[in-house]
Design an enzyme around this catalytic site. Structure first.
Site, mmCIF file in Angstrom:
data_model
loop_
_atom_site.group_PDB
_atom_site.id
_atom_site.type_symbol
_atom_site.label_atom_id
_atom_site.label_comp_id
_atom_site.label_asym_id
_atom_site.label_seq_id
_atom_site.Cartn_x
_atom_site.Cartn_y
_atom_site.Cartn_z
ATOM 1 C CE1 TYR A 76 -4.327 5.614 5.917
ATOM 2 C CE2 TYR A 76 -4.642 4.662 3.733
ATOM 3 C CZ TYR A 76 -5.166 5.171 4.905
ATOM 4 O OH TYR A 76 -6.523 5.249 5.091
ATOM 5 C CG HIS A 85 -5.706 5.954 -0.843
ATOM 6 N ND1 HIS A 85 -6.513 4.854 -0.886
ATOM 7 C CD2 HIS A 85 -5.831 6.542 -2.068
ATOM 8 C CE1 HIS A 85 -7.102 4.771 -2.069
ATOM 9 N NE2 HIS A 85 -6.699 5.793 -2.801
ATOM 10 C CG HIS A 107 -2.104 0.906 1.104
ATOM 11 N ND1 HIS A 107 -2.164 1.946 0.198
ATOM 12 C CD2 HIS A 107 -3.291 0.942 1.788
ATOM 13 C CE1 HIS A 107 -3.328 2.576 0.330
ATOM 14 N NE2 HIS A 107 -4.029 1.981 1.284
#
Length: 374
Positions: A190, A188, A185
């Site tokens: 993070y 977004h 990931h």
């Protein structure tokens, strides 16, 4: 986009829509191009996946379908939201196994999205980030809740390899749990995105400043995971154009291109990129930007996400702007989404109010299948 072709004995037959044509992703044979996007659902008690996730994921599995599991923490410092799953303990690995087995029993291909939220966290202990700049309160994507955040602690240069190692171990654990691969990931707002974006990263060491320096940590994570489990089992999600959690960039196209060109050196099986129109959570905007330059530059499978419907997804595949299309809210509310797309059937409406409630059934496994609505 629905087309008739000559079938046997001259009888016309429906040609599959572009989204429902088969595709080879590395060593994986996909029967269609509709992907379950990773969706945080907050139904894992004490960061341990629960048995109700078996039904949730198996409901959304068809033979040869690619599913990406909800974001899963790489360590005890990685968690930013309550009741999200992890994969850093033996108990968590064991809890994932029956969920993965259920997807495989129906012929699905299952990747685990692994994350570290960085400063997008509200904890007693200061969350870690590339910076010590705090986040202002943010509306959550259900449009109802407002999240508050703790002031982060800036990681020292010497600590960063420890976080890289957390990602490496999480990837190894995911393979032990039976997953076919992992999705890193990097989107977004993070932790990895915080390092990449110049609106957040204010470091002066080798992990800050230039574009190359800001991408160093995410690429170290990629390299460590590729070395651990093999590039054929590794994908990544990126959102260079997004401004989630105040993580914007002054030149998102340059960032996106630098990342995909760097990823090519590692031979990742896919790059999963969020459309520029999804600048903030859940809202579509008109955008002059396009993922096409990144699509053309990346040498693996290219997955797009962000506000797609059936027609939009068909066009993306037909026009070669994407190999696969990830669906989140539509797949959440329509466990048989590929079938509904095949039949051009009406779709269930999703209910934002049940996205993040801890109920193991309501808004989770109770969305009806097509045959239940007829």
């Amino acid at each position: 986009m629905d087309r008739k072709v000559q079938g046997q004995n001259g009888v016309s037959a429906e040609a599959p829509i572009p989204l429902l044509t088969p595709y080879t992703m590395g060593k994986f044979q996909l029967s269609h191009r509709v992907v379950l996007a990773p969706l945080t659902r907050m139904r894992s008690w004490n960061n341990v996946p629960q048995p109700h996730a078996i039904l949730y994921y198996s409901q959304r599995t068809t033979k040869g379908c690619l599913l990406i599991a909800e974001a899963t923490g790489v360590s005890d410092t990685a968690q930013g939201y309550p009741k999200t799953p992890g994969i850093w303990t033996e108990e968590q690995v064991e809890a994932w196994k029956p969920i993965v087995d259920a997807v495989h029993a129906k012929g699905g291909i299952f990747f685990c999205q692994i994350w570290h939220v960085g400063r997008v966290s509200n904890t007693e202990q200061a969350p870690i980030s590339c910076t010590d700049k705090p986040l202002t309160p943010q509306s959550q994507s259900n449009g109802i809740d407002v999240a508050q955040f703790s002031t982060p602690r800036r990681l020292t240069t010497e600590e960063i390899p420890l976080v890289v190692n957390d990602f490496r171990l999480a990837a190894r654990n995911a393979i032990e749990a039976g997953f076919d691969g992992v999705e890193i990931h990097g989107a977004h707002g993070y932790l990895l995105d915080q390092f990449m974006k110049d609106h957040v990263n204010d470091r002066t060491d080798k992990y800050g400043g230039s574009l190359e320096n800001r991408c160093r940590f995410p690429l170290e994570v990629v390299e460590a995971i590729v070395d651990e489990i093999g590039a054929d089992k590794v994908g990544i999600r990126l959102s260079p154009f997004a401004d989630y959690a105040e993580a914007g960039d002054s030149n998102p196209e340059a960032l996106g291109l630098h990342m995909v060109e760097s990823l090519n050196k590692y031979g990742l099986v896919y790059c999963h990129m969020v459309e520029p129109r999804m600048k903030t959570v859940g809202e579509k905007y008109e955008s002059p930007h396009s993922l096409l330059p990144m699509r053309k530059a990346f040498r693996g499978t290219f997955i797009v996400a962000g506000g797609y419907d059936r027609e939009d997804g068909n066009n993306a595949v037909a026009e070669n702007r994407a190999d696969l299309v990830a669906y989140g809210r539509l797949f959440l509310a329509n466990p048989d989404l590929p079938k509904r797309f095949a039949l051009n059937a009406p779709l269930n409406k999703y209910n934002r109010e049940t996205f993040y409630i801890p109920d193991p059934v309501l808004g989770y496994t109770d969305y009806p299948f097509l045959e239940d609505t007829e």
